[in-house]
Design a protein around this motif. Structure first.
Motif, PDB file in Angstrom:
ATOM      1  N   GLU A   1      -9.798  -3.804  25.975  1.00 10.06           N
ATOM      2  CA  GLU A   1      -9.364  -3.348  27.301  1.00 10.06           C
ATOM      3  C   GLU A   1     -10.499  -2.608  28.005  1.00 10.06           C
ATOM      4  N   SER A   2     -11.123  -1.643  27.302  1.00  8.25           N
ATOM      5  CA  SER A   2     -12.207  -0.872  27.921  1.00  8.25           C
ATOM      6  C   SER A   2     -13.426  -1.747  28.168  1.00  8.25           C
ATOM      7  N   LEU A   3     -13.707  -2.632  27.220  1.00  9.57           N
ATOM      8  CA  LEU A   3     -14.856  -3.521  27.385  1.00  9.57           C
ATOM      9  C   LEU A   3     -14.663  -4.433  28.599  1.00  9.57           C
ATOM     10  N   ASN A   4     -13.445  -4.911  28.784  1.00  9.16           N
ATOM     11  CA  ASN A   4     -13.149  -5.762  29.933  1.00  9.16           C
ATOM     12  C   ASN A   4     -13.330  -4.995  31.243  1.00  9.16           C
ATOM     13  N   ASN A   5     -12.915  -3.735  31.270  1.00 13.37           N
ATOM     14  CA  ASN A   5     -13.103  -2.914  32.473  1.00 13.37           C
ATOM     15  C   ASN A   5     -14.576  -2.661  32.751  1.00 13.37           C
ATOM     16  N   ALA A   6     -15.365  -2.506  31.688  1.00 11.11           N
ATOM     17  CA  ALA A   6     -16.803  -2.299  31.879  1.00 11.11           C
ATOM     18  C   ALA A   6     -17.471  -3.562  32.411  1.00 11.11           C
ATOM     19  N   ILE A   7     -17.111  -4.703  31.840  1.00 11.77           N
ATOM     20  CA  ILE A   7     -17.692  -5.967  32.299  1.00 11.77           C
ATOM     21  C   ILE A   7     -17.319  -6.239  33.753  1.00 11.77           C
ATOM     22  N   ALA A   8     -16.093  -5.861  34.137  1.00  9.57           N
ATOM     23  CA  ALA A   8     -15.633  -6.080  35.513  1.00  9.57           C
ATOM     24  C   ALA A   8     -16.213  -5.066  36.490  1.00  9.57           C
ATOM     25  N   GLY A   9     -16.920  -4.050  35.970  1.00 15.04           N
ATOM     26  CA  GLY A   9     -17.542  -3.066  36.852  1.00 15.04           C
ATOM     27  C   GLY A   9     -16.670  -1.880  37.183  1.00 15.04           C
ATOM     28  N   ARG A  10     -15.461  -1.819  36.619  1.00 19.07           N
ATOM     29  CA  ARG A  10     -14.594  -0.669  36.894  1.00 19.07           C
ATOM     30  C   ARG A  10     -15.080   0.577  36.144  1.00 19.07           C
ATOM     31  N   TYR A  11     -15.683   0.362  34.975  1.00 16.92           N
ATOM     32  CA  TYR A  11     -16.311   1.450  34.233  1.00 16.92           C
ATOM     33  C   TYR A  11     -17.815   1.190  34.204  1.00 16.92           C
ATOM     34  N   GLN A  12     -18.609   2.258  34.157  1.00 18.72           N
ATOM     35  CA  GLN A  12     -20.052   2.079  33.966  1.00 18.72           C
ATOM     36  C   GLN A  12     -20.318   1.916  32.476  1.00 18.72           C
ATOM     37  N   HIS A  13     -21.020   0.850  32.120  1.00 17.05           N
ATOM     38  CA  HIS A  13     -21.255   0.528  30.714  1.00 17.05           C
ATOM     39  C   HIS A  13     -22.586   1.134  30.283  1.00 17.05           C
ATOM     40  N   LEU A  14     -22.518   2.062  29.334  1.00 11.37           N
ATOM     41  CA  LEU A  14     -23.700   2.744  28.820  1.00 11.37           C
ATOM     42  C   LEU A  14     -23.919   2.314  27.380  1.00 11.37           C
ATOM     43  N   HIS A  15     -25.168   2.096  26.991  1.00 13.39           N
ATOM     44  CA  HIS A  15     -25.455   1.566  25.661  1.00 13.39           C
ATOM     45  C   HIS A  15     -26.374   2.504  24.880  1.00 13.39           C
ATOM     46  N   LEU A  16     -26.049   2.698  23.609  1.00 11.11           N
ATOM     47  CA  LEU A  16     -26.939   3.381  22.675  1.00 11.11           C
ATOM     48  C   LEU A  16     -27.167   2.433  21.501  1.00 11.11           C
ATOM     49  N   THR A  17     -28.348   1.865  21.426  1.00 13.17           N
ATOM     50  CA  THR A  17     -28.646   0.890  20.368  1.00 13.17           C
ATOM     51  C   THR A  17     -29.641   1.429  19.353  1.00 13.17           C
ATOM     52  N   GLN A  18     -30.254   2.585  19.666  1.00 12.83           N
ATOM     53  CA  GLN A  18     -31.306   3.110  18.799  1.00 12.83           C
ATOM     54  C   GLN A  18     -30.735   4.109  17.797  1.00 12.83           C
ATOM     55  N   ARG A  19     -31.211   3.987  16.572  1.00  8.88           N
ATOM     56  CA  ARG A  19     -30.900   4.975  15.554  1.00  8.88           C
ATOM     57  C   ARG A  19     -32.111   5.879  15.359  1.00  8.88           C
ATOM     58  N   PRO A  20     -31.898   7.072  14.783  1.00  5.83           N
ATOM     59  CA  PRO A  20     -33.053   7.944  14.522  1.00  5.83           C
ATOM     60  C   PRO A  20     -34.115   7.232  13.692  1.00  5.83           C
ATOM     61  N   ALA A  21     -35.337   7.685  13.823  1.00  8.25           N
ATOM     62  CA  ALA A  21     -36.462   7.072  13.098  1.00  8.25           C
ATOM     63  C   ALA A  21     -36.173   7.032  11.610  1.00  8.25           C
ATOM     64  N   GLY A  22     -36.435   5.896  11.010  1.00  4.48           N
ATOM     65  CA  GLY A  22     -36.242   5.750   9.574  1.00  4.48           C
ATOM     66  C   GLY A  22     -34.834   5.364   9.169  1.00  4.48           C
ATOM     67  N   ARG A  23     -33.904   5.325  10.129  1.00  2.00           N
ATOM     68  CA  ARG A  23     -32.521   4.990   9.801  1.00  2.00           C
ATOM     69  C   ARG A  23     -32.216   3.579  10.283  1.00  2.00           C
ATOM     70  N   GLN A  24     -31.833   2.713   9.364  1.00  2.32           N
ATOM     71  CA  GLN A  24     -31.557   1.325   9.699  1.00  2.32           C
ATOM     72  C   GLN A  24     -30.072   1.028   9.526  1.00  2.32           C
ATOM     73  N   ALA A  25     -29.634  -0.010  10.228  1.00  3.21           N
ATOM     74  CA  ALA A  25     -28.240  -0.427  10.077  1.00  3.21           C
ATOM     75  C   ALA A  25     -27.987  -0.905   8.658  1.00  3.21           C
ATOM     76  N   ALA A  26     -26.783  -0.634   8.167  1.00  6.83           N
ATOM     77  CA  ALA A  26     -26.433  -1.083   6.822  1.00  6.83           C
ATOM     78  C   ALA A  26     -26.417  -2.610   6.769  1.00  6.83           C
TER      79      ALA A  26
END
Length: 729
Positions: free
Chosen positions: A358-383
């Motif tokens: 629901e929230s993702l659909n509102n963001a894609i439609a422009g009703r919500y501003q979609h903010l992204h955080l893709t970076q992890r702290p240095a040295g920390r990788q995704a499992a």
């Protein structure tokens, strides 16, 4: 002189209307004040919702209402929010207003802030000239000190005045002690310095406006620093003298969130959740209303907290299903947060690593501003996520040998490991090895779970508990076998397998009190090698820096769910659980035990992550016309006589089709049996309504409900409406 005033009062009852009473008072009453009224031969506490010009009965037949408050307990904004929620969710306004208040204030308890004793000058003291009394310099200095305002005894002592000096003035009638409500004001100094933000965090923080309605969806991978963005957004509001309301999905997350916020900000922080005693909840609610608590952190019901100086609302883990109330007043705290932010003209920040569709659909439609955080702290990788094919494999109490070896490796490296199994108890069912008898609940279409601590059978749907039989009730055979594994059985197996390491179980049975939960978390945070076993309580927002390995015992649960949200929830849960691994410098490893490792949903999640799978599911919802691409409402009915519930829903559908004939834009499904047809000795059925446009649904529902309430069967079955249901079975 007292006058009579006509008031409309909402009382906590199932009727969808207010009732007229008369109030005798010197001052006109106001909407939002509580009153004590007689309603159907009982005394109830209601809330004034309006001051109508005319009554619906003759004036001499109006019953009296007794005012309980000198000023509105619910301000105009909160009263409007409750009225809007009652209309949207089609629920009686009196019950909505009761749900919005702490338990203590739903009766006739006196409202008001806690008081404290302070010392102030009497009239005689105020009349003395500067420097008096002569010959008593300390007393004269204290009088001068108190001329600036009333003081607490601690303040007087801290200023260097002894108790004997204070008592001397009291004996002379120059000072007096009074009990006054706390009316302190607080600055907003930082107890800890803020962390340095990376470019994505900075962009997200800068996107949050200081004032005005705005909704942002902060989609950040686990460990990317969403909380630091929350903290620095709140810091700006505190500096401007405003308050912040923070919603979290679980009671267990509240204390650690409060601690983190209290360490950062030296301002009063209030907690609102069911684990706080009634008196404490009432005090926090009223302190927020007075503007004393600057940050309020709570679970679902905290959305109704009054705010004197509203600044920002934050909903953490916005995707979590616990934000939707599933009984009685079935509201969504996340969705109400959107309306409330709009009403108060303040920003709202929704945060999650796995946003709801629901929230993702509102963001894609422009009703919500979609903010992204893709970076992890240095040295920390995704499992690293990988499937473990358990087809035709021998399992030991639910665990494959490869899983056991992965746990052993983590412990030998001095790390911690987690086993996620979303079933409480020792075993999901107890079975007779000879005749096949199973421990079924006599009140529900469900099996009773076997528990060992203490030993009993427990239905987790109706809470029925029974002793474990010593022999089969059907064939009298002595051999009863636990089938399947729950958290207790997994804990017991791991304790035998790894006797040199502590096994910590976290579920609703092992951590019934906040103290037990805190002790378990403290053991985990000590960093010593250990094994964690738990349910969804472990998946939400916890930071376990030494956990490197996670085993998800059953990754198949959501792949074939009858609920169309099953796959979405499965992906969210797997991603959230996986996020507990490798949060510091350790390399995270997540093994998904599955019989369907080649399923395209699982493969998309493992190879590409949650975001691509969410967009795939959104496109499928669009093709099928399912929410969020339509508005859905469920009418549920239950009765000890199944024919009554079924017939009521059949009549309900006939009425609905007369008001709104079926069409591609407005569709009906049912009546159908619920997924668990029998629960607590009642048979449950449902009727599903779907409209392409939300306004069409909202215009239809009040007319339909008015017709339903006239049905004879409406008084013989339990029925309820669920607007925007999260559970469709």
């Amino acid at each position: 002189m007292d006058q009579h005033y006509l008031v409309a009062v909402a009382v906590p009852c199932p009727l969808r209307r207010s009732f007229h009473y008369k109030v005798e008072s010197t001052e006109p009453p106001q909407p939002g004040q509580r009153v004590r009224v007689e309603f159907r031969h009982q005394q109830l506490t209601g809330v004034i919702t309006d001051l109508p010009k005319t009554a619906d009965v003759a004036h001499d037949k109006l019953k009296p209402a007794e005012l309980l408050d000198t000023e509105p307990l619910l301000d105009a904004a909160l009263l409007h929010l409750c009225q809007w929620a009652a209309n949207y969710y089609q629920h009686p306004i009196g019950e909505v207003l009761a749900a919005a208040m702490p338990t203590n204030l739903r009766g006739d308890s006196q409202a008001g802030l806690p008081t404290e004793t302070r010392w102030q000058l009497t009239i005689e003291g105020l009349g003395l000239p500067e420097g008096a009394p002569k010959g008593a310099r300390k007393q004269a200095d204290l009088l001068t000190f108190l001329r600036a305002g009333s003081r607490r005894a601690e303040d007087i002592s801290a200023a260097g005045f002894s108790k004997s000096v204070l008592n001397g003035l009291h004996d002379k009638g120059l000072v007096e002690s009074v009990d006054i409500a706390e009316r302190q004001t607080f600055d907003a100094p930082l107890g800890e310095p803020p962390l340095t933000l990376n470019s994505e965090q900075t962009a997200a923080l800068n996107a949050v406006p200081a004032t005005g309605f705005w909704v942002g969806l902060l989609e950040g991978v686990t460990g990317s620093g969403k909380t630091e963005v929350y903290l620095q957004a709140i810091e700006k509001q505190l500096a401007a003298g405003r308050q912040a309301l923070v919603l979290v999905p679980e009671i267990g997350l509240t204390p650690q969130t409060v601690q983190r916020f209290a360490n950062r900000f030296k301002v009063p922080v209030g907690m609102l959740h069911s684990g706080v005693a009634d008196g404490g909840r009432s005090e926090t609610w009223q302190r927020a209303r007075a503007g004393l608590d600057r940050i309020i952190i709570g679970t679902r019901s905290a959305i109704f907290t009054p705010l004197k100086h509203p600044g920002i609302i934050i909903v953490d883990e916005e995707h979590d299903g616990s934000y939707k109330q599933q009984e009685g007043f079935r509201y969504s705290a996340r969705d109400l947060a959107v309306y409330r932010a709009h009403q108060l003209h303040i920003p709202l920040l929704l945060g999650s690593a796995t946003p709801s569709l629901e929230s993702l659909n509102n963001a894609i439609a422009g009703r919500y501003q979609h903010l992204h955080l893709t970076q992890r702290p240095a040295g920390r990788q995704a499992a690293n996520l990988s499937t473990l094919d358990i087809r035709a494999k021998q399992l030991r109490d639910g665990l494959a040998e490869a899983s056991i070896q992965a746990l052993r490796g983590a412990l030998q490296r001095g790390e911690q490991a987690m086993v996620f199994i979303n079933r409480r108890g020792f075993a999901p069912v107890l079975m007779c090895h000879f005749c096949g008898w199973q421990s079924k609940c006599p009140r529900c279409d469900a099996r009773m779970t076997l528990h060992r601590q203490p030993r009993h059978l427990h239905c987790h749907h109706c809470d029925l508990q029974r002793r474990v039989p010593s022999q089969c009730p059907d064939c009298k055979a002595p051999e009863l076998t636990p089938m399947g594994a729950g958290t207790e059985r997994t804990e017991e197996f791991l304790s035998r397998q790894f006797p040199d390491y502590p096994v910590i179980r976290i579920d609703r049975d092992a951590t019934r009190s906040q103290r037990q939960f805190t002790e378990a978390l403290n053991e985990i945070h000590s960093g010593r090698p250990c094994l964690l076993v738990g349910t969804q309580m472990l998946a939400k927002g916890h930071h376990f820096p030494r956990v490197s390995t996670v085993i998800i015992v059953d990754a198949d649960g959501g792949l074939f769910s009858a609920d169309f949200r099953g796959t979405e929830r499965m992906a969210q849960l797997i991603t959230q659980v996986a996020g507990r691994a490798g949060r510091e410098q350790l390399r995270g490893q997540v093994l998904l035990q599955t019989h369907n490792g080649d399923h395209p949903y699982l493969q998309t999640l493992i190879q590409q992550g949650y975001a691509p799978l969410a967009r795939l599911l959104l496109s499928e919802r669009q093709l099928t016309g399912l929410p969020p691409n339509s508005s859905m409402t469920l009418l549920r009915a239950e009765s000890k006589r199944p024919e009554n519930a079924l017939q009521f829903l059949q009549q309900a559908r006939q009425l609905a089709e007369q008001l709104m004939p079926p069409s591609p834009q407005f569709r009906y499904l049912g009546p159908l049996p619920a997924a668990m047809e029998k629960r607590q000795d009642r048979f449950r059925f449902l009727l599903q309504l779907q409209a392409d446009r939300r306004p069409a649904m909202q215009q239809f529902l009040p007319r339909w409900i008015a017709e339903l309430e006239q049905l004879a069967l409406a008084k013989r079955v339990r029925w309820s409406l669920d607007v925007d249901p999260q559970e469709t079975q």
